[in-house]
Motif scaffolding. Structure first.
Motif, PDB file in Angstrom:
ATOM      1  N   ILE A  11      19.078  96.343 -69.140  1.00  0.00           N
ATOM      2  CA  ILE A  11      20.085  97.276 -69.674  1.00  0.00           C
ATOM      3  C   ILE A  11      21.050  96.533 -70.586  1.00  0.00           C
ATOM      4  O   ILE A  11      21.400  97.027 -71.668  1.00  0.00           O
ATOM      5  N   LEU A  12      21.462  95.344 -70.199  1.00  0.00           N
ATOM      6  CA  LEU A  12      22.367  94.543 -71.023  1.00  0.00           C
ATOM      7  C   LEU A  12      21.709  94.180 -72.357  1.00  0.00           C
ATOM      8  O   LEU A  12      22.338  94.268 -73.419  1.00  0.00           O
ATOM      9  N   PHE A  13      20.439  93.798 -72.317  1.00  0.00           N
ATOM     10  CA  PHE A  13      19.717  93.438 -73.525  1.00  0.00           C
ATOM     11  C   PHE A  13      19.568  94.640 -74.457  1.00  0.00           C
ATOM     12  O   PHE A  13      19.796  94.539 -75.674  1.00  0.00           O
ATOM     13  N   ILE A  14      19.226  95.793 -73.905  1.00  0.00           N
ATOM     14  CA  ILE A  14      19.083  97.003 -74.720  1.00  0.00           C
ATOM     15  C   ILE A  14      20.425  97.414 -75.319  1.00  0.00           C
ATOM     16  O   ILE A  14      20.505  97.804 -76.494  1.00  0.00           O
ATOM     17  N   MET A  15      21.497  97.312 -74.542  1.00  0.00           N
ATOM     18  CA  MET A  15      22.819  97.653 -75.071  1.00  0.00           C
ATOM     19  C   MET A  15      23.232  96.685 -76.173  1.00  0.00           C
ATOM     20  O   MET A  15      23.845  97.086 -77.164  1.00  0.00           O
ATOM     21  N   PHE A  16      22.889  95.406 -76.019  1.00  0.00           N
ATOM     22  CA  PHE A  16      23.213  94.438 -77.068  1.00  0.00           C
ATOM     23  C   PHE A  16      22.466  94.769 -78.356  1.00  0.00           C
ATOM     24  O   PHE A  16      23.052  94.753 -79.444  1.00  0.00           O
TER      25      PHE A  16
END
Length: 52
Positions: A11-16
């Protein structure tokens, strides 16, 4: 069997990635023509014409 990354990493990677693309689109379409900028650009262009 390979270990899977935790869900919050994904989720963090996709949001970044989404924020990076959003920021780049805003920067790309943020070019608003101003009278002051055109005057400064013309002055800079005139200063670049050297007469030796």
């Amino acid at each position: 069997m390979p270990q899977m990354a935790p869900l919050w990493w994904e989720i963090l990677f996709i949001m970044f990635i989404m924020s990076f693309l959003f920021m780049n689109t805003i920067i790309y379409f943020n070019k608003i023509p101003n009278k002051k900028n055109t005057e400064n650009e013309s002055i800079i262009i005139n200063n670049l014409k050297w007469k030796w």
